[in-house]
Scaffold this motif. Structure first.
Motif, mmCIF file in Angstrom:
data_model
loop_
_atom_site.group_PDB
_atom_site.id
_atom_site.type_symbol
_atom_site.label_atom_id
_atom_site.label_comp_id
_atom_site.label_asym_id
_atom_site.label_seq_id
_atom_site.Cartn_x
_atom_site.Cartn_y
_atom_site.Cartn_z
ATOM 1 N N UNK A 87 0.839 -1.204 0.000
ATOM 2 C CA UNK A 87 0.000 0.000 0.000
ATOM 3 C C UNK A 87 0.876 1.256 0.000
ATOM 4 N N UNK A 88 1.964 1.240 0.762
ATOM 5 C CA UNK A 88 2.870 2.391 0.804
ATOM 6 C C UNK A 88 3.511 2.623 -0.562
ATOM 7 N N UNK A 89 3.902 1.555 -1.227
ATOM 8 C CA UNK A 89 4.499 1.675 -2.563
ATOM 9 C C UNK A 89 3.480 2.238 -3.548
ATOM 10 N N UNK A 90 2.244 1.757 -3.481
ATOM 11 C CA UNK A 90 1.200 2.285 -4.377
ATOM 12 C C UNK A 90 0.987 3.780 -4.154
ATOM 13 N N UNK A 91 1.008 4.224 -2.881
ATOM 14 C CA UNK A 91 0.840 5.664 -2.597
ATOM 15 C C UNK A 91 1.990 6.471 -3.194
ATOM 16 N N UNK A 92 3.210 5.966 -3.074
ATOM 17 C CA UNK A 92 4.366 6.668 -3.640
ATOM 18 C C UNK A 92 4.234 6.742 -5.162
ATOM 19 N N UNK A 93 3.836 5.631 -5.784
ATOM 20 C CA UNK A 93 3.656 5.636 -7.240
ATOM 21 C C UNK A 93 2.595 6.649 -7.658
ATOM 22 N N UNK A 94 1.481 6.692 -6.938
ATOM 23 C CA UNK A 94 0.424 7.651 -7.258
ATOM 24 C C UNK A 94 0.918 9.083 -7.113
ATOM 25 N N UNK A 95 1.654 9.361 -6.036
ATOM 26 C CA UNK A 95 2.200 10.705 -5.822
ATOM 27 C C UNK A 95 3.190 11.072 -6.929
ATOM 28 N N UNK A 96 4.008 10.091 -7.317
ATOM 29 C CA UNK A 96 5.026 10.311 -8.332
ATOM 30 C C UNK A 96 4.402 10.682 -9.677
ATOM 31 N N UNK A 97 3.266 10.065 -10.000
ATOM 32 C CA UNK A 97 2.639 10.256 -11.300
ATOM 33 C C UNK A 97 1.553 11.333 -11.302
ATOM 34 N N UNK A 98 1.235 11.876 -10.150
ATOM 35 C CA UNK A 98 0.085 12.772 -10.003
ATOM 36 C C UNK A 98 0.121 13.978 -10.941
ATOM 37 N N UNK A 99 1.282 14.545 -11.198
ATOM 38 C CA UNK A 99 1.366 15.754 -12.019
ATOM 39 C C UNK A 99 1.638 15.464 -13.492
ATOM 40 N N UNK A 100 1.564 14.192 -13.875
ATOM 41 C CA UNK A 100 1.781 13.820 -15.269
ATOM 42 C C UNK A 100 0.440 13.522 -15.926
ATOM 43 N N UNK A 101 0.309 13.880 -17.208
ATOM 44 C CA UNK A 101 -0.930 13.508 -17.904
ATOM 45 C C UNK A 101 -0.854 12.020 -18.275
ATOM 46 N N UNK A 102 -1.937 11.498 -18.818
ATOM 47 C CA UNK A 102 -2.025 10.061 -19.101
ATOM 48 C C UNK A 102 -0.918 9.610 -20.043
ATOM 49 N N UNK A 103 -0.649 10.407 -21.071
ATOM 50 C CA UNK A 103 0.402 10.068 -22.027
ATOM 51 C C UNK A 103 1.771 10.012 -21.343
ATOM 52 N N UNK A 104 2.040 10.979 -20.498
ATOM 53 C CA UNK A 104 3.314 11.008 -19.761
ATOM 54 C C UNK A 104 3.414 9.831 -18.792
ATOM 55 N N UNK A 105 2.302 9.489 -18.161
ATOM 56 C CA UNK A 105 2.294 8.332 -17.257
ATOM 57 C C UNK A 105 2.612 7.049 -18.016
ATOM 58 N N UNK A 106 2.012 6.889 -19.202
ATOM 59 C CA UNK A 106 2.288 5.709 -20.030
ATOM 60 C C UNK A 106 3.762 5.663 -20.433
ATOM 61 N N UNK A 107 4.294 6.823 -20.813
ATOM 62 C CA UNK A 107 5.702 6.898 -21.207
ATOM 63 C C UNK A 107 6.599 6.532 -20.019
ATOM 64 N N UNK A 108 6.268 7.040 -18.837
ATOM 65 C CA UNK A 108 7.061 6.743 -17.642
ATOM 66 C C UNK A 108 7.065 5.235 -17.364
ATOM 67 N N UNK A 109 5.896 4.606 -17.470
ATOM 68 C CA UNK A 109 5.810 3.159 -17.232
ATOM 69 C C UNK A 109 6.646 2.381 -18.246
ATOM 70 N N UNK A 110 6.587 2.804 -19.524
ATOM 71 C CA UNK A 110 7.389 2.126 -20.555
ATOM 72 C C UNK A 110 8.883 2.274 -20.266
ATOM 73 N N UNK A 111 9.289 3.487 -19.889
ATOM 74 C CA UNK A 111 10.708 3.722 -19.596
ATOM 75 C C UNK A 111 11.165 2.933 -18.377
ATOM 76 N N UNK A 112 10.351 2.913 -17.338
ATOM 77 C CA UNK A 112 10.719 2.147 -16.147
ATOM 78 C C UNK A 112 10.773 0.654 -16.443
ATOM 79 N N UNK A 113 9.852 0.168 -17.258
ATOM 80 C CA UNK A 113 9.871 -1.239 -17.657
ATOM 81 C C UNK A 113 11.147 -1.555 -18.419
ATOM 82 N N UNK A 114 11.569 -0.657 -19.298
ATOM 83 C CA UNK A 114 12.815 -0.842 -20.042
ATOM 84 C C UNK A 114 14.016 -0.846 -19.090
#
Length: 82
Positions: free
Chosen positions: A42-69
């Motif tokens: 739950x703590x990790x999910x909160x950090x992830x949500x906070x980290x992505x909060x100021x990004x739009x959907x496209x930026x969030x998708x890009x961030x996930x792709x980059x982190x996966x890479x």
């Protein structure tokens, strides 16, 4: 190599005294370990949500792709240099 002894001492995991087959000792979470894992997840999910909060959907998708890479780069053998 990671040792489970500290986790055993904290009552988070249990292992049998002898391996049922071969040499590997199966490790299982205790009820306390399951509760602690839920709290940590739950703590990790909160950090992830906070980290992505100021990004739009496209930026969030890009961030996930980059982190996966990045994760793949750390878990797969490096490509040979040509």
């Amino acid at each position: 190599m990671c040792s489970c002894r500290p986790l055993e001492r904290q009552g988070l995991v249990v292992r049998p005294a002898q391996a049922p087959v071969g040499r590997a000792l199966p490790t299982e979470l205790t009820a306390r370990g399951c509760r602690q894992l839920k709290v940590a997840s739950a703590a990790v999910r909160r950090v992830e949500q906070d980290m992505l909060a100021n990004l739009d959907v496209s930026e969030q998708d890009q961030m996930r792709r980059l982190l996966t890479a990045c994760i793949a780069s750390l878990t797969e053998p490096p490509a040979s240099a040509t």
